[in-house]
Design a protein around this motif. Structure first.
Motif, PDB file in Angstrom:
ATOM      1  N   ALA A 104     -11.649   7.721  -9.343  1.00 16.08           N
ATOM      2  CA  ALA A 104     -10.684   6.626  -9.232  1.00 16.08           C
ATOM      3  C   ALA A 104     -10.285   6.431  -7.768  1.00 16.08           C
ATOM      4  N   PRO A 138      -5.076  -2.654  -3.710  1.00 14.12           N
ATOM      5  CA  PRO A 138      -4.131  -3.246  -2.750  1.00 14.12           C
ATOM      6  C   PRO A 138      -4.764  -3.541  -1.385  1.00 14.12           C
ATOM      7  N   LEU A 139      -5.714  -2.731  -0.940  1.00 17.05           N
ATOM      8  CA  LEU A 139      -6.413  -3.045   0.324  1.00 17.05           C
ATOM      9  C   LEU A 139      -7.106  -4.406   0.213  1.00 17.05           C
ATOM     10  N   PRO A 188      -7.398   4.393  -6.227  1.00 21.83           N
ATOM     11  CA  PRO A 188      -6.253   3.485  -6.413  1.00 21.83           C
ATOM     12  C   PRO A 188      -5.893   2.610  -5.212  1.00 21.83           C
ATOM     13  N   LEU A 189      -6.233   3.024  -3.981  1.00 19.98           N
ATOM     14  CA  LEU A 189      -5.839   2.183  -2.842  1.00 19.98           C
ATOM     15  C   LEU A 189      -6.754   0.986  -2.616  1.00 19.98           C
ATOM     16  N   LEU A 224      -3.862   8.220   8.400  1.00 14.17           N
ATOM     17  CA  LEU A 224      -3.998   7.109   7.460  1.00 14.17           C
ATOM     18  C   LEU A 224      -2.649   6.436   7.153  1.00 14.17           C
ATOM     19  N   LEU A 243       0.801  -1.224   0.000  1.00 14.10           N
ATOM     20  CA  LEU A 243       0.000   0.000   0.000  1.00 14.10           C
ATOM     21  C   LEU A 243       0.838   1.281   0.000  1.00 14.10           C
ATOM     22  N   ALA A 263     -11.435   4.503   6.670  1.00 19.22           N
ATOM     23  CA  ALA A 263     -10.756   5.807   6.523  1.00 19.22           C
ATOM     24  C   ALA A 263     -10.382   6.073   5.068  1.00 19.22           C
ATOM     25  N   VAL A 264      -9.926   5.034   4.366  1.00 20.27           N
ATOM     26  CA  VAL A 264      -9.592   5.205   2.950  1.00 20.27           C
ATOM     27  C   VAL A 264     -10.857   5.520   2.150  1.00 20.27           C
ATOM     28  N   PRO A 296       0.862   3.265  -3.658  1.00 20.75           N
ATOM     29  CA  PRO A 296      -0.319   4.088  -3.960  1.00 20.75           C
ATOM     30  C   PRO A 296      -0.537   5.214  -2.946  1.00 20.75           C
ATOM     31  N   ARG A 326     -12.011   9.047   2.597  1.00 24.67           N
ATOM     32  CA  ARG A 326     -11.177   9.978   1.847  1.00 24.67           C
ATOM     33  C   ARG A 326     -11.580  10.017   0.373  1.00 24.67           C
ATOM     34  N   TYR A 327     -11.868   8.863  -0.220  1.00 28.45           N
ATOM     35  CA  TYR A 327     -12.234   8.833  -1.635  1.00 28.45           C
ATOM     36  C   TYR A 327     -13.676   9.252  -1.878  1.00 28.45           C
ATOM     37  N   LEU A 377      -9.240   1.047   8.982  1.00 24.67           N
ATOM     38  CA  LEU A 377      -8.365   1.446   7.878  1.00 24.67           C
ATOM     39  C   LEU A 377      -9.125   1.539   6.549  1.00 24.67           C
ATOM     40  N   TRP A 391      -0.932  11.027   0.018  1.00 26.18           N
ATOM     41  CA  TRP A 391      -1.425  10.832   1.390  1.00 26.18           C
ATOM     42  C   TRP A 391      -0.248  10.401   2.264  1.00 26.18           C
TER      43      TRP A 391
END
Lengths: 262, 262
Positions: free
Chosen positions: B142, B148-149, B144-145, A159, A145, B162-163, A148, B166-167, B159, A154
């Motif tokens: 988009a 991989p998450l 992008p994380l 985070l 991670l 939180a991602v 990205p 943000r998006y 986690l 970020w």
């Protein structure tokens, strides 16, 4: 421009290496090539990575180079010997300098290295660390991670700290030195340092590589000591977010960016 | 085995589509190919993606197929018409079914779609949504994380929330329907739903594609209504974490995995 330092990477990550070189050697001209059209190299076969690396080197050698830096962990792992054999200029990769610095700094011989899944699976850092610090215990961990996160910008706050804790919590008590074995990771240095704590020395491969370049130029008498050099930046594709990502990695807005075929 | 449903993807993500198909059509035999040696397709040129997609389809057609599913957003965007022209079996992609369901479900004509940077930049979902829901306002973003998450298995807890915040925070007030336009995203459905809130309907492309497959087979009279079918799984490379990732995506341990060249 006079004889320049050439630097290539599969994409934008190598800009952290370029930045370290420009900070350490402010009078050297540089030419950078990011192979953004073919990124990432990590999922490609060693043969393909070696072929692309030779393409990139040949493109850069259209300029008058004094030294070539392979600012890509995957390309260093798969193509450094081939590049050194094929080219007449000295070629420096990113793996060995970081390993040498870590070997010099560790007090208890317990060294960690973090990188992409591809870099860690290649074993390149593990081999370099075992060669540089015989008898050391090496802990290697992939942190998928982090790339990205760095590319999204970020890099500070809860985070990245939470992600770093998840990857590095188990490593914290095991090592006294940790190599940042990916060109993207210097952007996350703050979060990584917070999680690892003050007892762990972080080794930035970009800084270590810049130091190795400076030493090499000093040894051969090729170091520029004055003047205001030029800096050229080439990429094989310009993605939408390229300017802002490049600025974050380089620390300043690139003066000149040109898209090329290699 | 009888005539099977063929499914291919650039990697493991398409296993969420395979899972939805197997749940919706439990009597159908399936053959899956994940092109894990050449993943990701998102950074490759449309011509290369089309060539790899034809390779994959031809490999699967060594089995007796009744229908082929392109369980990869990039391959759907770049190769669906070419596959439909070249092959005699029906070919269904992942983009149009999700767009159709979103168009049917939106109440206010404000539809969001999220996916990888490559999928969003291709504009494939935006075009499909504008065709399926003329006059709708489409918001595309988009994330992008998220891939991989999902591949790390970090799909619940603080986690991923939180991602997702943000998006998706900015999208929350703008849409009443959100298309999960990436085969990895069903694994993060919980976090995405929490962030978007109960007023937003999530459209899972995998479910929508499975429904489209069921309809198509029913229309042509090709649907199996009994029996215990076989399921074959092929990949072009077996990365170290493959078994655990495959289990997370498929919802059960794959019965048979074989590495092949295509």
């Amino acid at each position: 421009m006079g004889r320049a330092i050439g630097v290539f990477d599969s994409g934008v990550g190598g800009l952290t290496v370029l930045r370290a070189i420009r900070e350490k050697l402010p009078h050297e001209a540089t030419v950078y090539l990011g192979d953004t059209a073919r990124v990432p190299y990590g999922s490609k076969s060693p043969e393909v990575v070696a072929r692309y690396s030779l393409n990139n080197a040949r493109f850069l050698l259209q300029h008058d180079l004094k030294l070539l830096v392979v600012a890509c962990n995957t390309a260093t792992a798969h193509a450094l010997p081939a590049l050194q054999a094929a080219l007449t200029v000295p070629v420096i990769g990113v793996v060995e300098p970081g390993a040498q610095v870590a070997a010099a700094l560790t007090r208890n011989g317990r060294i960690g290295v973090i990188g992409t899944a591809g870099t860690i699976a290649s074993g390149a850092y593990q081999r370099a660390l075992e060669a540089a610090a015989p008898g050391a215990t090496v802990f290697a961990s992939a942190c998928p991670l982090f790339v990205p996160l760095a590319e999204e910008g970020w890099t500070s706050g809860d985070l990245p700290r939470a992600v770093a804790e998840r990857y590095l919590g188990a490593l914290r008590g095991s090592v006294d030195t940790l190599v940042l074995g990916c060109t993207h990771y210097p952007l996350l240095r703050g979060a990584i340092a917070e999680v690892m704590g003050p007892g762990v020395t972080l080794v930035d491969s970009a800084q270590a590589t810049a130091a190795a370049v400076a030493e090499r130029l000093a040894a051969s008498g090729d170091r520029e000591t004055g003047g205001d050099p030029s800096h050229l930046l080439y990429v094989t594709d310009i993605p939408a977010q390229f300017p802002s990502i490049a600025e974050a990695f380089l620390g300043s807005r690139p003066e000149h960016v040109e898209q090329v075929d290699v």
